[in-house]
Each structure stands twice: as structure tokens, then as C-alpha cells.
Motif scaffolding. Structure first.
Motif, short mmCIF file in Angstrom:
data_model
loop_
_atom_site.label_atom_id
_atom_site.label_comp_id
_atom_site.label_asym_id
_atom_site.label_seq_id
_atom_site.Cartn_x
_atom_site.Cartn_y
_atom_site.Cartn_z
N GLU A 6 58.79 -26.42 -8.51
CA GLU A 6 57.43 -26.36 -9.06
C GLU A 6 57.29 -27.20 -10.22
OE1 GLU A 6 53.47 -25.21 -9.23
OE2 GLU A 6 55.05 -25.08 -7.33
N ARG A 7 58.41 -27.17 -11.19
CA ARG A 7 58.32 -27.85 -12.44
C ARG A 7 58.35 -29.32 -12.26
NH1 ARG A 7 61.98 -23.85 -14.04
NH2 ARG A 7 63.79 -25.23 -13.76
N THR A 8 58.96 -29.77 -11.42
CA THR A 8 59.23 -31.11 -10.90
C THR A 8 57.87 -31.66 -10.40
OG1 THR A 8 61.44 -30.93 -10.49
CG2 THR A 8 60.30 -32.75 -9.65
N ARG A 9 57.18 -30.83 -9.57
CA ARG A 9 55.77 -31.22 -9.07
C ARG A 9 54.92 -31.35 -10.05
NH1 ARG A 9 57.19 -27.62 -4.58
NH2 ARG A 9 56.11 -26.06 -5.59
N GLU A 10 54.91 -30.42 -11.05
CA GLU A 10 54.02 -30.50 -12.13
C GLU A 10 54.29 -31.70 -13.06
OE1 GLU A 10 54.44 -26.69 -14.21
OE2 GLU A 10 53.40 -25.57 -12.80
N ASP A 11 55.61 -31.98 -13.24
CA ASP A 11 55.86 -33.16 -13.90
C ASP A 11 55.28 -34.72 -13.22
OD1 ASP A 11 57.03 -31.61 -16.02
OD2 ASP A 11 59.01 -31.84 -15.21
N GLU A 12 55.83 -34.45 -11.75
CA GLU A 12 55.41 -35.72 -10.94
C GLU A 12 53.79 -35.93 -11.03
OE1 GLU A 12 55.57 -39.09 -8.47
OE2 GLU A 12 57.19 -37.86 -9.83
N ALA A 13 52.97 -34.69 -10.97
CA ALA A 13 51.74 -34.66 -10.80
C ALA A 13 51.05 -35.20 -12.26
CB ALA A 13 51.00 -33.21 -10.73
N ARG A 14 51.74 -34.72 -13.26
CA ARG A 14 51.21 -35.67 -14.60
C ARG A 14 51.64 -36.82 -14.83
NH1 ARG A 14 52.98 -30.11 -16.56
NH2 ARG A 14 55.05 -30.98 -16.82
N ARG A 15 52.69 -37.24 -14.28
CA ARG A 15 53.11 -38.59 -14.58
C ARG A 15 52.13 -39.40 -13.42
NH1 ARG A 15 55.58 -42.39 -11.49
NH2 ARG A 15 55.92 -40.86 -9.60
#
Length: 405
Positions: free
Chosen positions: A171-180
Motif C-alpha cells: 500500500e505504501r509502495t502504491r501510494e509512492d508510485e501514485a505520487r511519483r
């Protein structure tokens, strides 16, 4: 009701241990009574021994190994001192189950082996005969089952914890990827809008100056300049409308789709600069090949931005555009003959260098955008003053996917 009971037990862990100890005593009472009846022994003694063996379970989660030792000591004392026919196996089984849950597998089985040997040894010392061998085997099987079940619970909890951690990490990775992705898309949109607005506004400004200068002396040429202003502003509006339309309808199946500009539109682009008074020469070498869409758009935007900077910051000077089609790459060179050496502190060249390096009157967004476009396409871009004066931009873009500059 069940949820309230669970919350009540979790609020104070000792409450759960107390419930386990009482439950162990209650469930083991019929067995203790039956064993006392079979061996014609005192039921009160057997129940008292069971109660004493269950007392240490109150602290089973805080001191699991010590609880095993305490219950084991009670059972051995019952066998050797009070001559019980057999140990009260339920408390020691619960204690071993807790050890298996709260320690590692090797430690749990070592403790279980020691406890089993001690109980069976004490039973053999008290009654040295093989008549009760089935009872010893039952003790071994019961204690082994308790350890195995505790180990299974521990493994299951570990698996659940690991799964939760992976889910949280994902979930954190998805959020970071979404922000990126949002950041990349924001930069891409900023580059597109900058290139569109800077190019067309520069041309409109230049053509407006021409029209103003010729309005009284040469109305026909002034009228032609006004027509070009109209056409340029219309083209700017069309490109802005297409860009904004893609943002607004990006998920719609019937979204408007304007063809992205590319090198096929290079001649009209150069003509627009020529109409503004810029003398541009185009040179092509090599055999043109089908370009990747991103390479085609990047090449067009780099040439557009480079010529816009020349027209905006230097003025009416000769400029050259060179396209060199290699086997695996397209090399682009855009240079102009601006006055003096770029980087000097006098003349209009200062503003051009400021634009290129992001200082002074220019914001530097154009040069930054060209570098970002080249990297996004897998290529490279360099820019700097020419030894003989003027400025030069070199870019190399791949003709095939997968190449990195």
C-alpha cells in the motif's frame, strides 16, 4: 456479546490466562475423577493435585518456560511423593502449547522432550513395570500434539503478520508510485504547456512588432503579419484545447484525440519562424526511418523550444537545424549566430544564456524541459555556447525502444 468478551480479555492479558487455567481445571476434572475411581484413590487428593498444577497457568504468557517447569515439578511431586497413578497431563500440555506459541520451534521441542523424559522417568521410578506402557505412549503423544498445535498457531500468526506487513508495504509502495506518477504527469503537462505557450506567444509578439512597424508605411505587409498573428493564435488555442481535453477526458472512451506533432510537421514549424523574420536553414543527412512516437514528439519539441529561445532572446539571426539519421539514433543540432560569445556580460547574449541556465531574466524552464524530454525518451541533450559565437544544442534520441542514453 462475543466481541465484548474478547475486548474484556484483551484489555488485561492476565484475565485470559486466568480463564485458561480455570477452563483447564474444569475440563480435566472428569478425567481426574475417573482415574481416582479406577485406582481406588481419594478423589479430593486428585482434584487438589489438578488444581495446584493449574495454578501456574495464570502466568503462562509472561513466563512460559518457568510455567512449564512449575507444572512439571508439581506432576513429578504427585507421582513420586503422593504416589499418583499418573500425572495430570492437561496443565503441562497447555504449558508446552504456550511455549511453542511464544518461542521458536527448536526451543519448544527441546523443552517438550525434556518434560516428556522427566514425566515418563518419574512414572517408571514410581511403578517400575510395563503394564502401563500404553499410558506412557499416550503421554508422549499428547505432549507432542500440544507442541505441534502451538507451533502451528505460531506459524499461522507469523504468516498473517507477514502478510499484513506485505500488504502495508504494498500500500505504501502504491501510494509512492501514485505520487511519483502524479509528479511525472504534472511535469509532462508543464513541459507541454510551456512549449506551446512560449512558442506561439513569441511568434505572436514578433509578428505584432512587424505589423506595428509596417502599419503606416506598408499596410499590405502589415495586414499579412496580422493574418499570421491570427493563424498563430488559432494554432495555439487548438494545441491548448487538445492538451486540456486530454486532461479532462483521459478516462473517457470517446475522448478527443489530436495527433501529436512530430518531424512531419517540421516544415510548417520552421515557416512560422521564418515569417517572424528568423533565417533558418534545415539540413538532413542519413536515411529517415520510422521513429518511435516519443522520439518523434521529443525531437519536434526540442527544435521548437531551441528556436523559440533564439527568436525570443537573441532576435533575427541566422539559425540552423541539422537532423542526422544514424543506424540506431537520431542526432539533432540547433545552433544560431547570436552576437558575441554566450556567457558574456554584455549584449543580448546574456539573456539567452540566462534562459539556458535558468538564471537572470529567463526562468530556465525551457532548457530544463528539453533535458527532461531527452531523458524520458532514453536520449541525451547538451547545450552551450559555440567557440565562434552563438549557441548550440545537441540531442541524441534512440530510434528503437530500450536504448538508454
Amino acid at each position: 456479546m462475543i466481541n465484548r468478551l474478547t475486548q474484556w480479555l484483551r484489555a488485561q492479558p492476565w484475565r485470559g490466562d486466568l480463564v485458561v487455567a480455570v477452563g483447564c481445571f474444569v475440563l480435566s476434572t472428569p478425567v481426574a475423577v475417573a482415574v481416582a475411581y479406577v485406582h481406588r484413590a481419594s478423589v479430593a487428593w486428585y482434584l487438589s493435585g489438578l488444581a495446584v498444577a493449574c495454578v501456574p497457568l495464570v502466568a503462562r504468557r509472561r513466563w512460559p518456560i518457568q510455567v512449564v517447569a512449575a507444572t512439571l515439578a508439581v506432576n513429578i511431586a504427585q507421582i513420586l511423593v503422593l504416589a499418583f497413578a499418573g500425572p495430570t497431563a492437561a496443565p503441562i500440555a497447555v504449558a508446552l502449547h504456550t511455549v511453542a506459541m511464544r518461542t521458536d520451534r527448536r526451543t519448544a521441542w527441546r523443552i517438550a522432550a525434556c518434560a516428556t523424559v522427566a514425566l515418563v522417568g518419574a512414572s517408571l521410578i514410581s511403578r517400575p513395570s510395563l503394564e502401563d506402557v500404553w499410558q506412557y505412549l499416550a503421554q508422549i503423544a499428547g505432549l507432542s500434539l500440544a507442541v505441534a498445535s502451538g507451533d502451528a498457531v505460531r506459524s499461522h500468526r507469523k504468516l498473517l503478520t507477514s502478510a499484513l506487513e506485505r500488504a502495508e508495504r504494498a500500500e505504501r509502495t502504491r501510494e509512492d508510485e501514485a505520487r511519483r506518477r502524479v509528479t511525472e504527469e504534472r511535469l509532462r503537462i508543464a513541459r507541454e504547456l510551456h512549449d506551446i505557450v512560449a512558442h506561439h506567444i513569441t511568434l505572436v509578439n514578433a509578428q505584432a512588432g512587424v505589423a506595428h512597424h509596417l502599419m503606416r508605411t506598408d499596410p499590405d505587409h502589415a495586414y499579412q503579419a496580422l493574418e499570421r498573428i491570427r493563424d498563430t493564435s488559432r494554432a495555439a488555442l487548438d494545441e491548448l484545447r487538445a492538451t486540456v481535453g486530454l486532461l479532462r477526458y483521459s478516462d473517457a472512451p470517446a475522448a478527443p484525440r489530436e495527433p501529436a506533432p512530430g518531424l512531419a510537421d517540421l516544415e510548417p514549424l520552421l515557416d512560422s519562424f521564418r515569417h517572424s523574420g528568423l533565417d533558418i536553414t534545415l539540413e538532413r543527412t542519413g536515411q529517415p526511418d520510422e521513429l518511435l512516437p516519443i522520439t518523434d514528439l521529443t525531437a519536434y519539441r526540442i527544435i521548437q523550444e531551441a528556436l523559440t529561445n533564439t527568436r525570443k532572446h537573441v532576435g533575427l539571426v541566422p539559425a540552423r537545424v541539422q537532423l542526422d539519421y544514424r543506424t540506431d539514433a537520431l542526432r539533432i543540432a540547433v545552433e544560431d549566430d547570436g552576437p558575441g560569445t554566450r556567457g558574456s556580460s554584455s549584449g543580448p547574449a546574456t539573456t539567452t544564456t540566462d534562459e539556458a541556465h535558468g538564471t537572470g531574466t529567463g526562468t530556465g524552464h525551457g532548457m530544463i524541459g528539453m533535458h527532461e524530454r531527452a531523458r524520458a525518451a532514453g536520449g541525451t541533450l547538451t547545450a552551450g555556447p559555440r567557440p565562434t559565437g552563438g549557441f548550440r544544442i545537441n540531442a541524441e534520441l534512440p530510434l528503437r525502444a530500450g536504448r538508454k542514453g
